[in-house]
Design an enzyme around this catalytic site. Structure first.
Site, PDB file in Angstrom:
ATOM      1  N   ASP A 110     -49.880  -7.822 -17.305  1.00  0.00           N
ATOM      2  CA  ASP A 110     -50.688  -7.945 -18.515  1.00  0.00           C
ATOM      3  C   ASP A 110     -50.128  -8.940 -19.524  1.00  0.00           C
ATOM      4  O   ASP A 110     -50.451  -8.878 -20.712  1.00  0.00           O
ATOM      5  CB  ASP A 110     -50.812  -6.581 -19.193  1.00  0.00           C
ATOM      6  CG  ASP A 110     -49.454  -5.923 -19.448  1.00  0.00           C
ATOM      7  OD1 ASP A 110     -48.435  -6.635 -19.476  1.00  0.00           O
ATOM      8  OD2 ASP A 110     -49.423  -4.692 -19.615  1.00  0.00           O
ATOM      9  N   GLU A 132     -50.516  -4.922  -9.850  1.00  0.00           N
ATOM     10  CA  GLU A 132     -50.542  -3.926 -10.920  1.00  0.00           C
ATOM     11  C   GLU A 132     -51.860  -3.995 -11.678  1.00  0.00           C
ATOM     12  O   GLU A 132     -51.915  -4.001 -12.899  1.00  0.00           O
ATOM     13  CB  GLU A 132     -49.341  -4.094 -11.865  1.00  0.00           C
ATOM     14  CG  GLU A 132     -49.039  -2.838 -12.661  1.00  0.00           C
ATOM     15  CD  GLU A 132     -47.790  -2.949 -13.498  1.00  0.00           C
ATOM     16  OE1 GLU A 132     -46.719  -2.543 -13.005  1.00  0.00           O
ATOM     17  OE2 GLU A 132     -47.861  -3.442 -14.646  1.00  0.00           O
ATOM     18  N   GLU A 146     -51.713  -6.917 -24.638  1.00  0.00           N
ATOM     19  CA  GLU A 146     -51.673  -6.648 -23.206  1.00  0.00           C
ATOM     20  C   GLU A 146     -52.947  -5.993 -22.676  1.00  0.00           C
ATOM     21  O   GLU A 146     -53.381  -6.286 -21.554  1.00  0.00           O
ATOM     22  CB  GLU A 146     -50.464  -5.762 -22.880  1.00  0.00           C
ATOM     23  CG  GLU A 146     -49.131  -6.470 -22.983  1.00  0.00           C
ATOM     24  CD  GLU A 146     -48.520  -6.446 -24.371  1.00  0.00           C
ATOM     25  OE1 GLU A 146     -47.365  -6.863 -24.528  1.00  0.00           O
ATOM     26  OE2 GLU A 146     -49.227  -6.008 -25.316  1.00  0.00           O
ATOM     27  N   HIS A 227     -39.746  -3.437 -28.009  1.00  0.00           N
ATOM     28  CA  HIS A 227     -40.104  -4.836 -28.228  1.00  0.00           C
ATOM     29  C   HIS A 227     -41.588  -5.061 -28.495  1.00  0.00           C
ATOM     30  O   HIS A 227     -42.013  -6.177 -28.722  1.00  0.00           O
ATOM     31  CB  HIS A 227     -39.720  -5.658 -26.995  1.00  0.00           C
ATOM     32  CG  HIS A 227     -40.580  -5.356 -25.796  1.00  0.00           C
ATOM     33  ND1 HIS A 227     -40.397  -4.242 -25.019  1.00  0.00           N
ATOM     34  CD2 HIS A 227     -41.642  -6.015 -25.284  1.00  0.00           C
ATOM     35  CE1 HIS A 227     -41.299  -4.232 -24.055  1.00  0.00           C
ATOM     36  NE2 HIS A 227     -42.066  -5.287 -24.192  1.00  0.00           N
ATOM     37  N   ARG A 229     -45.278  -5.776 -29.664  1.00  0.00           N
ATOM     38  CA  ARG A 229     -45.795  -6.504 -30.821  1.00  0.00           C
ATOM     39  C   ARG A 229     -46.504  -5.581 -31.812  1.00  0.00           C
ATOM     40  O   ARG A 229     -46.458  -5.806 -33.024  1.00  0.00           O
ATOM     41  CB  ARG A 229     -46.754  -7.616 -30.372  1.00  0.00           C
ATOM     42  CG  ARG A 229     -46.070  -8.804 -29.716  1.00  0.00           C
ATOM     43  CD  ARG A 229     -47.072  -9.834 -29.236  1.00  0.00           C
ATOM     44  NE  ARG A 229     -46.412 -10.967 -28.588  1.00  0.00           N
ATOM     45  CZ  ARG A 229     -46.081 -12.091 -29.185  1.00  0.00           C
ATOM     46  NH1 ARG A 229     -46.347 -12.245 -30.468  1.00  0.00           N
ATOM     47  NH2 ARG A 229     -45.493 -13.070 -28.530  1.00  0.00           N
ATOM     48  N   HIS A 259     -34.006  -6.956 -27.853  1.00  0.00           N
ATOM     49  CA  HIS A 259     -34.843  -8.084 -27.437  1.00  0.00           C
ATOM     50  C   HIS A 259     -34.560  -9.285 -28.320  1.00  0.00           C
ATOM     51  O   HIS A 259     -34.258  -9.154 -29.511  1.00  0.00           O
ATOM     52  CB  HIS A 259     -36.314  -7.683 -27.531  1.00  0.00           C
ATOM     53  CG  HIS A 259     -37.248  -8.546 -26.740  1.00  0.00           C
ATOM     54  ND1 HIS A 259     -37.693  -9.763 -27.202  1.00  0.00           N
ATOM     55  CD2 HIS A 259     -37.816  -8.376 -25.529  1.00  0.00           C
ATOM     56  CE1 HIS A 259     -38.501 -10.298 -26.307  1.00  0.00           C
ATOM     57  NE2 HIS A 259     -38.598  -9.477 -25.279  1.00  0.00           N
TER      58      HIS A 259
END
Length: 391
Positions: A110, A132, A146, A227, A229, A259
């Site tokens: 994604d 996936e 994503e 991490h 967003r 990260h």
């Protein structure tokens, strides 16, 4: 763009050229088992393409699997936006597809790199294979971006390798056909479990000796990764508050490989850098991450891959998100959604650390994401596809 010398794993010219695209470290972890399986298939001429989105971390994973890319687009730039990534990958992949004229473009998961690479293939009328496929949170903004990326890839993919029955059903519920005709949906398991079992089986016990901190055997290890967003800003502030309170218990040691994104790194270091029981360390390689999960008492994460991996190692997982596209681990009881709410995180960790019966019910190995043979199944599917289209 750099095209490297011929890969030594390719032993013969094959019938159908295939471009397999990798952007980030999680993609590499899950795609390299597929790469290894496809290298053994004489029916395909595989070219592994990296966008370089996670440059340093990507190189580490390739080394673990004794692999290297065939083509390195080297598109990483400091502080790049999603629009920057999308436009660069779309432009470079379009040129690459025109040059190599593949019979299939394979992407994973994604990420924005995967979405843009799939879009480039769609524009060129080249079939897309999605490893996936079918994961859904059913909330377009969580995870962001994503959820949009995976939906858009699945809308144009012809080969869809779903890790679970639920993911396959999501695909069937959405649309029965692809732009290229009937879609092929196959339940394969998750290739991340292939990678995990490969690495975990080779652990020696020395993997953590080179960490910049010394683990304290008297304290319970809480492993943290974060991490996403959608947690930038107030979400990470609440997470830091929770970690500070967990550290204050006195019986825990928190290890947080941070990260490299400044919107994560700067906030976490400012809020937690001076706390004795919180150890902020640079990103670790994949082998060390598996070793840390294996050593941890609890795993606290917003990572999709770790939601799959930690249950297979028998580790309770607290997911710092409000929704997840991986409900299977939650259904087993070994994973729980705690969001970024400070109180929920602290309470959930506290219960696992103090309630032995509850901990035992969560600390058991479960395998809702496959048995470690997903890559072989995907390779067999690819070979069948190219044979059918060669007739």
């Amino acid at each position: 763009m750099v095209e490297l010398s011929p890969n030594p794993f390719v032993t013969a010219q094959s019938v159908t050229p295939i471009l397999l695209v990798i952007g980030t470290r999680p993609e590499a972890i899950k795609m390299l088992p597929v790469v290894r399986a496809l290298r053994e298939c004489s029916e395909v001429d595989l070219k592994v393409v990296t966008t370089g989105q996670h440059r340093q971390m990507l190189d580490q994973v390739f080394a673990v699997f004794d692999e290297r890319p065939d083509i390195d687009l080297d598109l990483m730039t400091p502080d790049q936006s999603l629009a920057d990534i999308t436009s660069r990958v779309l432009h470079e992949m379009s040129a690459l597809i025109e040059k190599h004229r593949p019979g299939l473009v394979m992407v994973h998961g994604d990420t924005t790199s995967a979405m843009a690479a799939a879009l480039a293939a769609f524009y060129a009328k080249v079939p897309v294979g999605h490893v996936e496929a079918g994961l859904r949170s059913h909330d377009i903004m969580r995870p962001w971006p994503e959820e949009y990326n995976r939906i858009s890839i699945d809308a144009i993919a012809q080969l869809l390798w779903a890790p679970t029955k639920g993911a396959a059903q999501n695909l069937r519920n959405e649309r029965p056909e692809s732009v290229f005709g009937d879609r092929q949906i196959e339940i394969t398991g998750n290739t991340g479990i292939d990678a995990l079992l490969h690495v975990a089986g080779g652990l020696t016990g020395d993997e953590l000796n080179s960490l910049p901190v010394k683990l304290d055997a008297r304290r319970k290890l809480v492993l943290v990764t974060g991490h996403r967003r959608e947690s930038f800003g107030s979400g990470f502030a609440r997470i830091c508050d929770a970690l500070e309170r967990i550290a204050a218990r006195g019986d825990t040691q928190i290890i947080y490989p941070v990260h490299l994104n400044p919107q994560v790194k700067d906030v976490v270091e400012a809020r937690l850098g001076a706390i004795e029981a919180v150890h902020l360390i640079p990103p670790v390689d994949y082998v060390q991450m598996v070793a840390l999960m294996n050593r941890a008492r609890i795993v606290l994460t917003d990572s999709g891959g770790i939601q799959e991996e930690a249950p297979a190692l028998g580790k309770p997982v607290l997911v710092m998100r409000d929704v997840t596209e991986r409900p299977e681990a939650v259904a087993t009881g070994v994973a729980s959604l705690v969001g970024t709410d400070t109180g929920r995180i602290v309470d959930a960790v506290g219960r696992l650390l103090s309630d032995k019966e509850h901990y035992a019910s969560c600390a058991r190995a479960v395998f809702p994401y496959g048995d470690g043979t997903a890559a072989r199944r995907i390779a067999e599917s690819v070979v069948g596809f190219v044979k059918d289209h060669a007739r």
